[in-house]
Design an enzyme around this catalytic site. Structure first.
Site, mmCIF file in Angstrom:
data_model
loop_
_atom_site.group_PDB
_atom_site.id
_atom_site.type_symbol
_atom_site.label_atom_id
_atom_site.label_comp_id
_atom_site.label_asym_id
_atom_site.label_seq_id
_atom_site.Cartn_x
_atom_site.Cartn_y
_atom_site.Cartn_z
ATOM 1 N N GLY A 189 0.809 -1.215 0.000
ATOM 2 C CA GLY A 189 0.000 0.000 0.000
ATOM 3 C C GLY A 189 0.842 1.265 0.000
ATOM 4 C CB THR A 191 -1.181 4.355 -5.028
ATOM 5 O OG1 THR A 191 -0.022 3.934 -5.753
ATOM 6 C CG2 THR A 191 -1.942 5.380 -5.833
ATOM 7 C CG LEU A 299 7.808 1.362 -6.009
ATOM 8 C CD1 LEU A 299 7.453 2.830 -6.197
ATOM 9 C CD2 LEU A 299 6.629 0.493 -6.450
ATOM 10 C CD GLU A 423 5.521 -1.738 -9.444
ATOM 11 O OE1 GLU A 423 6.522 -1.167 -8.992
ATOM 12 O OE2 GLU A 423 4.917 -2.641 -8.843
#
Ligand SMILES: Cc1cc2nc3c(=O)[nH]c(=O)nc-3n(C[C@H](O)[C@H](O)[C@H](O)COP(=O)(O)OP(=O)(O)OC[C@H]3O[C@@H](n4cnc5c(N)ncnc54)[C@H](O)[C@@H]3O)c2cc1C
Length: 444
Positions: A189, A191, A299, A423
């Site tokens: 989590g 965004t 990421l 991403e």
């Protein structure tokens, strides 16, 4: 790759010599035959239509003999994952995508082929493989479907990686082995409704209440959230610093509503994470990272996998279109004999070949711990736009058939519309390259 029984046994014994079965769970090698896909609805077909779509006949293109750059171990891993995708994913994925349902029964198999945390050391239940192997696994899975690859990426790069890289020894032993097999699934989590490309602006926060933290806020667009048992949640502490928390399903005030009506990644479950005064035990804080570099480090891992994965989708579209162009006849000859179609196919294989060499080089740099985030951005961006362009062209080569679920192209194309956004968007990765080469930040 189709294998006869004897070849399978040779391959199986060879792979067992290289990789212990406990590391790469290769039970799927035992049945290498592809299943046959039966169309679900009656359609009127051209007289010379050969039902090639009933069977997954995929063969990967290798125009520059890039296979010679891979080790025998890498090729064996690729063969085992490809066989698994042909047997388990290809026959069912279209139906699940049409129904907008995640095929949960694939989780166990994904764990068995080593798709969850391939680079996590064996002592924590991972496969202990190198980054080239990780890329190859993502490529083969996304060749089947980007949604299934997303599930694997999230589990390995965005859930297992932060626990491994930033977690305590206790957290690693508690969560990683179960995450590696898929017994426990996770989500990531970052965004929020008002903060996508700019996650540093997040408002989800937690307060120190002595014996626990109190978490409030909301995340959206979270892959796997509707069924995940844990969530790696990035939230600000009272001093405004971003920290990672392991939030478990069942904690009071924590809900995960599903997001419906997606036209993309339909075979992947997406949802929200809502925190309404959730009491999180203090031992669930990831102790070894603070700041945006925590989520960005994750990421980086996932984007690396996407750089390989999206090329898998591109190769599937190319392979399908090339095969179709040789079989479909118009004006008395195969459509592959017309210059306009050859231009499309020739440009596809050129772009795929460039992408293959780029990700191979990125893999070697990653193995040497020399791949920069900007290099990963460039590859992610290049592979995804390559795949999307190829999907669009390939669909045209199939004419009307290209819009049906009998072929994978339209599904890949729609999936890639998410992959080009998540991403880090296509634009954001360009800005990362821009910053890297000029030293000037153009984000703000
Ligand atoms: C199917 C799906 C699954 C996802 N899974 C996850 C997940 O598991 N976990 C998670 O945390 N997130 C997830 N995401 C969220 C994803 O990472 C975000 O959608 C993405 O970061 C973009 O954020 P946004 O949608 O808010 O777009 P915005 O940030 O609002 O961007 C909108 C547009 O503005 C452009 N833009 C933004 N800033 C700039 C700038 N500075 N300069 C120029 N142009 C700019 C963007 O490129 C884009 O074109 C998922 C998204 C999707 C669609």
């Amino acid at each position: 790759m189709q294998l006869a029984g004897v070849e399978t046994r040779i391959l199986e014994s060879a792979i067992l010599q290289i990789i212990p079965q406990s590391v790469l769970r290769i039970s799927t090698l035992k049945n290498p035959k592809s299943n046959i896909r039966i169309p679900k609805f009656p359609i009127s077909l051209p007289t010379n239509y050969t039902f090639m779509s009933r069977k997954d006949l995929y063969e990967s293109p290798d125009y520059y003999l890039a296979d010679e750059l891979l080790s025998d171990e890498h090729k064996l891993i690729r063969a085992s994952v490809r066989d698994w995708v042909k047997k388990e994913v290809s026959p069912i994925i279209e139906d699940y995508a049409q129904r907008a349902e995640f095929p949960k029964h694939l989780i166990k198999g994904l764990g068995e082929i080593g798709a969850f945390g391939p680079t996590i050391p064996v002592e924590y239940g991972g496969a202990g493989l190198d980054y080239m192997a990780y890329g190859i696994i993502m490529q083969e899975i996304e060749r089947g479907d980007s949604g299934i690859r997303s599930t694997a990426s999230v589990q390995g790069s965005l859930v297992m990686y932060p626990i491994y890289a930033y977690g305590s020894e206790e957290q690693k032993h508690k969560y990683l082995p179960k995450l590696a097999t898929g017994e426990l699934m996770g989500c990531f989590g970052l965004t929020e409704p008002d903060h996508g490309s700019d996650p540093g602006g997040m408002t989800t926060n937690f307060k120190d209440k002595g014996d626990h933290y109190l978490l409030n806020g909301a995340k959206m667009w979270i892959s796997n959230s509707p069924f995940a048992g844990i969530a790696i949640v990035w939230a600000k502490d009272e001093s405004g610093k971003i920290r990672g928390l392991i939030v478990e399903r069942g904690m009071e005030g924590f809900t995960t509503p599903e997001t419906h009506n997606k036209w993309s990644l339909r075979a992947s479950a997406t949802g929200e994470l809502v925190f309404d005064n959730v009491k999180v035990p203090k031992e669930n804080l990831l102790p070894n990272v603070a700041g945006l570099k925590g989520p960005l480090g994750c990421l980086n891992q996932a984007r690396y996998g996407i750089a390989w994965g999206a090329l898998g989708a591109a190769m599937d579209c190319y392979d399908t279109a090339l095969r179709y162009s040789k079989e479909r006849r118009q004006f008395g000859k195969p459509i592959g004999g017309f210059q306009l179609q050859q231009k499309k196919l020739a440009e596809m294989i050129t772009e795929i070949t460039k992408g293959q060499l780029l990700v191979w080089r990125l893999g070697t740099l990653k193995n040497e711990n020399r791949a920069t985030p900007a290099q990963i951005s460039m590859s992610k961006r290049n592979s995804v736009i390559t795949a999307l362009n190829i999907a669009r062209e390939a669909r045209q080569i199939l004419g009307g058939m290209g819009i049906t679920g009998e072929y994978p192209i339209m599904r890949h194309m729609m999936n890639l519309e998410s992959v080009i956004t998540y991403e880090g968007t296509h634009d954001i990765h360009l800005l990362i390259t821009g910053l890297d080469i000029t030293g000037e930040e153009a984000f703000k």
